[in-house]
Design a protein around this motif. Structure first.
Motif, PDB file in Angstrom:
ATOM      1  N   ARG A 124       0.838  -1.215   0.000  1.00 11.15           N
ATOM      2  CA  ARG A 124       0.000   0.000   0.000  1.00 11.15           C
ATOM      3  C   ARG A 124       0.869   1.259   0.000  1.00 11.15           C
ATOM      4  N   GLN A 125       1.932   1.245   0.827  1.00 11.98           N
ATOM      5  CA  GLN A 125       2.845   2.388   0.859  1.00 11.98           C
ATOM      6  C   GLN A 125       3.527   2.568  -0.496  1.00 11.98           C
ATOM      7  N   LEU A 126       4.004   1.455  -1.041  1.00 11.21           N
ATOM      8  CA  LEU A 126       4.677   1.500  -2.348  1.00 11.21           C
ATOM      9  C   LEU A 126       3.772   2.154  -3.392  1.00 11.21           C
ATOM     10  N   LEU A 127       2.499   1.759  -3.430  1.00 13.78           N
ATOM     11  CA  LEU A 127       1.594   2.274  -4.464  1.00 13.78           C
ATOM     12  C   LEU A 127       1.189   3.725  -4.197  1.00 13.78           C
ATOM     13  N   ARG A 128       1.215   4.136  -2.923  1.00 17.73           N
ATOM     14  CA  ARG A 128       0.979   5.560  -2.657  1.00 17.73           C
ATOM     15  C   ARG A 128       2.151   6.394  -3.183  1.00 17.73           C
ATOM     16  N   ASP A 129       3.371   5.868  -2.993  1.00 20.17           N
ATOM     17  CA  ASP A 129       4.561   6.603  -3.439  1.00 20.17           C
ATOM     18  C   ASP A 129       4.738   6.537  -4.945  1.00 20.17           C
ATOM     19  N   ASN A 130       4.351   5.425  -5.529  1.00 19.73           N
ATOM     20  CA  ASN A 130       4.641   5.167  -6.938  1.00 19.73           C
ATOM     21  C   ASN A 130       3.515   4.294  -7.507  1.00 19.73           C
ATOM     22  N   PRO A 131       2.454   4.942  -8.016  1.00 20.68           N
ATOM     23  CA  PRO A 131       1.256   4.184  -8.416  1.00 20.68           C
ATOM     24  C   PRO A 131       1.490   3.201  -9.566  1.00 20.68           C
ATOM     25  N   ARG A 132       2.523   3.430 -10.392  1.00 21.98           N
ATOM     26  CA  ARG A 132       2.776   2.525 -11.519  1.00 21.98           C
ATOM     27  C   ARG A 132       4.213   2.013 -11.464  1.00 21.98           C
ATOM     28  N   PRO A 133       4.539   1.190 -10.466  1.00 19.28           N
ATOM     29  CA  PRO A 133       5.922   0.735 -10.333  1.00 19.28           C
ATOM     30  C   PRO A 133       6.283  -0.314 -11.367  1.00 19.28           C
ATOM     31  N   THR A 134       7.569  -0.361 -11.735  1.00 24.39           N
ATOM     32  CA  THR A 134       8.086  -1.474 -12.526  1.00 24.39           C
ATOM     33  C   THR A 134       8.315  -2.654 -11.582  1.00 24.39           C
ATOM     34  N   GLN A 153       8.000 -14.148  -5.790  1.00 27.50           N
ATOM     35  CA  GLN A 153       7.524 -13.982  -7.159  1.00 27.50           C
ATOM     36  C   GLN A 153       6.050 -13.584  -7.198  1.00 27.50           C
ATOM     37  N   ASN A 154       5.233 -14.306  -6.438  1.00 26.93           N
ATOM     38  CA  ASN A 154       3.796 -14.020  -6.493  1.00 26.93           C
ATOM     39  C   ASN A 154       3.414 -12.770  -5.699  1.00 26.93           C
ATOM     40  N   ILE A 155       4.270 -12.395  -4.763  1.00 25.60           N
ATOM     41  CA  ILE A 155       4.027 -11.128  -4.050  1.00 25.60           C
ATOM     42  C   ILE A 155       4.261  -9.964  -5.002  1.00 25.60           C
ATOM     43  N   VAL A 156       5.335 -10.068  -5.777  1.00 25.16           N
ATOM     44  CA  VAL A 156       5.622  -9.026  -6.773  1.00 25.16           C
ATOM     45  C   VAL A 156       4.481  -8.973  -7.792  1.00 25.16           C
ATOM     46  N   ALA A 157       4.037 -10.152  -8.217  1.00 23.35           N
ATOM     47  CA  ALA A 157       2.910 -10.199  -9.176  1.00 23.35           C
ATOM     48  C   ALA A 157       1.668  -9.550  -8.567  1.00 23.35           C
ATOM     49  N   ALA A 158       1.446  -9.789  -7.281  1.00 23.99           N
ATOM     50  CA  ALA A 158       0.278  -9.202  -6.608  1.00 23.99           C
ATOM     51  C   ALA A 158       0.387  -7.677  -6.561  1.00 23.99           C
ATOM     52  N   ALA A 159       1.585  -7.180  -6.275  1.00 21.66           N
ATOM     53  CA  ALA A 159       1.769  -5.718  -6.214  1.00 21.66           C
ATOM     54  C   ALA A 159       1.506  -5.095  -7.582  1.00 21.66           C
ATOM     55  N   LEU A 160       2.009  -5.749  -8.636  1.00 17.32           N
ATOM     56  CA  LEU A 160       1.788  -5.216  -9.984  1.00 17.32           C
ATOM     57  C   LEU A 160       0.307  -5.287 -10.364  1.00 17.32           C
ATOM     58  N   ALA A 161      -0.355  -6.389  -9.961  1.00 17.23           N
ATOM     59  CA  ALA A 161      -1.782  -6.525 -10.261  1.00 17.23           C
ATOM     60  C   ALA A 161      -2.586  -5.474  -9.494  1.00 17.23           C
ATOM     61  N   ALA A 162      -2.172  -5.190  -8.254  1.00 14.54           N
ATOM     62  CA  ALA A 162      -2.870  -4.172  -7.465  1.00 14.54           C
ATOM     63  C   ALA A 162      -2.707  -2.800  -8.114  1.00 14.54           C
ATOM     64  N   ALA A 163      -1.513  -2.547  -8.667  1.00 16.09           N
ATOM     65  CA  ALA A 163      -1.286  -1.268  -9.364  1.00 16.09           C
ATOM     66  C   ALA A 163      -2.207  -1.167 -10.577  1.00 16.09           C
ATOM     67  N   ASP A 164      -2.323  -2.268 -11.311  1.00 18.91           N
ATOM     68  CA  ASP A 164      -3.231  -2.288 -12.477  1.00 18.91           C
ATOM     69  C   ASP A 164      -4.667  -2.027 -12.033  1.00 18.91           C
ATOM     70  N   ALA A 165      -5.064  -2.690 -10.940  1.00 19.62           N
ATOM     71  CA  ALA A 165      -6.432  -2.541 -10.452  1.00 19.62           C
ATOM     72  C   ALA A 165      -6.703  -1.100 -10.042  1.00 19.62           C
ATOM     73  N   GLU A 166      -5.698  -0.471  -9.389  1.00 21.08           N
ATOM     74  CA  GLU A 166      -5.856   0.913  -8.955  1.00 21.08           C
ATOM     75  C   GLU A 166      -5.990   1.841 -10.161  1.00 21.08           C
ATOM     76  N   ALA A 167      -5.165   1.544 -11.180  1.00 23.49           N
ATOM     77  CA  ALA A 167      -5.188   2.398 -12.378  1.00 23.49           C
ATOM     78  C   ALA A 167      -6.536   2.300 -13.091  1.00 23.49           C
ATOM     79  N   ALA A 168      -7.181   1.132 -12.969  1.00 22.83           N
ATOM     80  CA  ALA A 168      -8.464   0.917 -13.655  1.00 22.83           C
ATOM     81  C   ALA A 168      -9.634   1.505 -12.880  1.00 22.83           C
ATOM     82  N   MET A 169      -9.389   1.943 -11.628  1.00 28.67           N
ATOM     83  CA  MET A 169     -10.505   2.451 -10.811  1.00 28.67           C
ATOM     84  C   MET A 169     -11.021   3.793 -11.326  1.00 28.67           C
TER      85      MET A 169
END
Lengths: 169, 292
Positions: A124-134, A153-169
């Motif tokens: 959550r902190q990461l996405l507040r600081d950087n909504p579209r992380p690599t 691996q799947n935690i990183v995938a989850a973070a990227l998927a959460a970023a996608d989900a946030e961007a789609a909101m």
């Protein structure tokens, strides 16, 4: 903010997940113990207890910190959000999983689940600081949190998927 | 783990802090972000009877331009600095150093004053602050003084602070035009503490080094400048050969730490490698600035 007390007890006033909590505790009480033992909020975990694993991560005045390395006394006057409240709306009602939690579920971002509350707070902190992380930025962004099961691996995938989900909101 | 029992105060304002520090003297420790002190207290390596929290002294926060540089309040957190593009734009090297300190959560609490006052031999920030020629503002009930950071950290967890004194701010002069900086470190992977970290700040004019400040951390009992490297650089070119020759001098007279994380020989090797890399990156950046 002024607080001057000479004894070894301190009165700590916090907003925790929207609730006003005032308790007198020994000055040496760590925030994580205050949350777990005084307030019964056991979703926040104690892992390494040495500021390395991040299992105890909570939001203090809106910023992720390791609650094993903050005194409850230092947090006096602040607001705290724990894993118990990440899915709760402004009205205090539970809204099911939030989008970061949902992404962990969808991407199998946990096995034993011990690190997960801290991981969710860190993401959550990461996405507040950087909504579209690599992917690289995700790995750096959660390097204060250890997981012994997933290989990340799947935690990183989850973070990227959460970023996608946030961007789609 | 629980720290030993202590009393806690959070004085309101800097004068009240000075009074408390003076009154409790040897029995007290001041706490800023607590990211170094609390782990020591949990291990009972530090057992102060009184903890004086600096969080109530607003005078210790804030960033200000001075005639010759930037003054950063001692309570400035690493995270605040990372979100201060104006300050980072004025002071090359600072941003990339702060970005590799510990992790996101620790950077949200850890302070620059603490980085200096704690005297940790493996702290990242002091190396870059030495290379940027930072000054330490010190305050007490008796008044204020200002000293160079160079010489302030006197040993493992030891500084030149006298009884009753605290670090109130750091002041960093603006480097001259044509200056580039870099921080390179090899870290212990769990703690992120430096096994060898080197900060280089080079001023380059038409391919010749005019000014060099190079400092290391993690290798010896204190972060300190590598003056032999600095001397070799001034007047030399920025060719890979010249920079490598200068970097080879980094290990001269260095008595390295010896612990479970790295042998003395390995630390010396890392020191030379990190020095060479830092010099190359700083020279390239200085050149780019000059070309611009």
């Amino acid at each position: 903010m002024a607080q001057v007390q000479d004894g070894t007890d301190v009165t700590v006033s916090l907003q925790v997940n929207g609730r006003h909590e005032v308790h007198t505790v020994p000055a040496r009480t760590l925030l994580v113990h205050h949350l777990r033992n005084t307030l019964g909020l056991t979703g926040t975990h104690v892992g390494c207890d040495t500021t390395q694993c991040g299992a105890c991560t909570v939001e203090l005045d809106g910023t992720a910190v390791k609650s094993c390395t903050v005194l409850a006394a230092q947090a006096d006057g602040s607001s705290v959000r724990t894993i118990e409240a990440v899915s709760r709306g402004e009205d205090g009602r539970d809204g099911g999983l939030d989008h970061v939690q949902q992404a962990f579920w969808d991407q199998h971002g946990l096995q034993c689940g011990f690190c997960t509350p801290g991981m969710v707070m860190a993401v959550r902190q990461l996405l507040r600081d950087n909504p579209r992380p690599t992917e690289d930025e995700v790995r750096r962004g959660i390097d204060g949190n250890l997981c012994r099961c997933t290989g990340y691996q799947n935690i990183v995938a989850a973070a990227l998927a959460a970023a996608d989900a946030e961007a789609a909101m | 783990m629980y720290p030993a029992e202590f009393a806690y105060v959070r004085p309101d304002g800097l004068d009240a802090v000075f009074t408390a520090v003076d009154e409790y003297a040897d029995d007290a420790k001041v706490i800023a972000g607590g990211q170094s002190l609390l782990p020591l207290m949990k291990l009972r390596l530090a057992t102060p009877a009184m903890l004086i929290d600096l969080a109530g002294a607003g005078e210790l926060s804030g960033q200000h331009r001075t005639p010759s540089g930037v003054r950063l309040g001692a309570m400035t957190t690493y995270r605040e600095l990372q979100h201060s593009p104006h300050t980072l734009g004025l002071l090359p090297g600072l941003g990339e150093t702060v970005a590799v300190i510990a992790d996101t959560q620790v950077r949200a609490r850890g302070t620059i004053g603490g980085a200096v006052a704690h005297g940790d031999p493996t702290a990242d920030l002091p190396a870059m602050l030495l290379a940027l020629e930072a000054q330490v503002h010190i305050g007490s009930r008796r008044g204020h003084r200002r000293v160079a950071l160079d010489g302030f950290i006197t040993g493992v967890f030891s500084t030149g602070l006298a009884d009753g004194e605290i670090v109130t701010a750091l002041e960093i002069p603006l480097p001259p035009a044509g200056t580039g900086a870099a921080y390179e470190k090899v870290e212990q992977p769990a703690s992120h503490l430096a096994l060898a970290g080197v900060a280089a700040v080079l001023t380059v004019e038409a391919g010749t080094v005019r000014r060099a400040r190079v400092a290391m951390t993690g290798v010896t009992t204190t972060p300190r400048r590598l003056t032999a490297v600095e001397r070799a650089l001034v007047g030399s070119t920025t060719s890979d050969v010249a920079l490598s020759e200068a970097a080879a001098l980094a290990v001269d007279g260095v008595v390295p730490l010896d612990d479970v994380h790295a042998s003395p020989q390995y630390r010396l090797h890392l020191l030379e490698v990190a020095t060479r890399q830092a010099l190359q990156v700083a020279a390239r950046r200085a050149g780019a600035r000059w070309a611009a």
